[in-house]
Motif scaffolding. Structure first.
Motif, PDB file in Angstrom:
ATOM      1  N   ALA A 192       0.825  -1.214   0.000  1.00  0.00           N
ATOM      2  CA  ALA A 192       0.000   0.000   0.000  1.00  0.00           C
ATOM      3  C   ALA A 192       0.862   1.269   0.000  1.00  0.00           C
ATOM      4  N   ASN A 223       1.045  -9.720   1.891  1.00  0.00           N
ATOM      5  CA  ASN A 223      -0.276  -9.157   1.610  1.00  0.00           C
ATOM      6  C   ASN A 223      -0.297  -8.649   0.170  1.00  0.00           C
ATOM      7  N   ASP A 275      -2.957  -8.341  -1.611  1.00  0.00           N
ATOM      8  CA  ASP A 275      -4.206  -7.627  -1.887  1.00  0.00           C
ATOM      9  C   ASP A 275      -3.980  -6.137  -2.100  1.00  0.00           C
ATOM     10  N   SER A 276      -3.062  -5.546  -1.354  1.00  0.00           N
ATOM     11  CA  SER A 276      -2.825  -4.106  -1.492  1.00  0.00           C
ATOM     12  C   SER A 276      -2.305  -3.776  -2.888  1.00  0.00           C
ATOM     13  N   THR A 290      -4.356  -1.533  -5.775  1.00  0.00           N
ATOM     14  CA  THR A 290      -3.736  -0.396  -6.474  1.00  0.00           C
ATOM     15  C   THR A 290      -3.895  -0.556  -7.978  1.00  0.00           C
TER      16      THR A 290
END
Length: 148
Positions: free
Chosen positions: A80, A112, A114-115, A119
């Motif tokens: 992220a 992780n 998913d971040s 994006t």
């Protein structure tokens, strides 16, 4: 060549770590070199100084910190943070593209993922004329890595 760089960084790790945390404006050129080099250290202690360097006021330090994170390939890297950098239009394009390259390289190893995918999805949903083509290419590639 990479082996030579890694060996040199390992021998000078303490000095590079110290330089990477330097906040003095006059030391920004040294800090930018240090954060890029720390990526070759293969040491988990390099992660926090590299992440802190992403918040620098000096664009060269930020660009080199993204490169350092790319080279370090630490699975604990918060994707992220790179995503925020990629999507920040106040940051120069060279830095944003470097962050996109770093996130794409890190995506397969991140704890992780998913971040990263979030994006890429946000960028892919923007109109084509609102995102630089090289960043769009990274987004499409990153989404392709999901195989979903």
């Amino acid at each position: 060549m990479t082996d030579y760089i890694k060996q040199t960084v390992r021998m000078n790790f303490s000095m590079l770590l110290s330089m990477a945390t330097e906040q003095d404006k006059m030391m920004a050129p040294n800090r930018s070199i240090a954060v890029a080099a720390l990526g070759f250290s293969e040491r988990e202690e390099a992660l926090d100084p590299l992440l802190n360097a992403l918040a620098s006021k000096h664009q060269t330090v930020v660009t080199n910190a993204a490169f350092g994170l790319r080279m370090l390939r630490d699975p604990r890297t918060p994707g992220a943070r790179l995503g925020e950098l990629i999507e920040n239009e106040k940051v120069r394009l060279e830095t944003r593209v470097g962050a996109a390259d770093a996130l794409l390289e890190l995506q397969p190893v991140l704890h992780n993922r998913d971040s990263a995918v979030l994006t890429w999805a946000r960028l892919a949903h923007l109109p084509l004329d609102e995102v630089d083509p090289s960043i769009q290419l990274h987004a499409v590639h990153g989404l392709g890595l999901t195989r979903n």
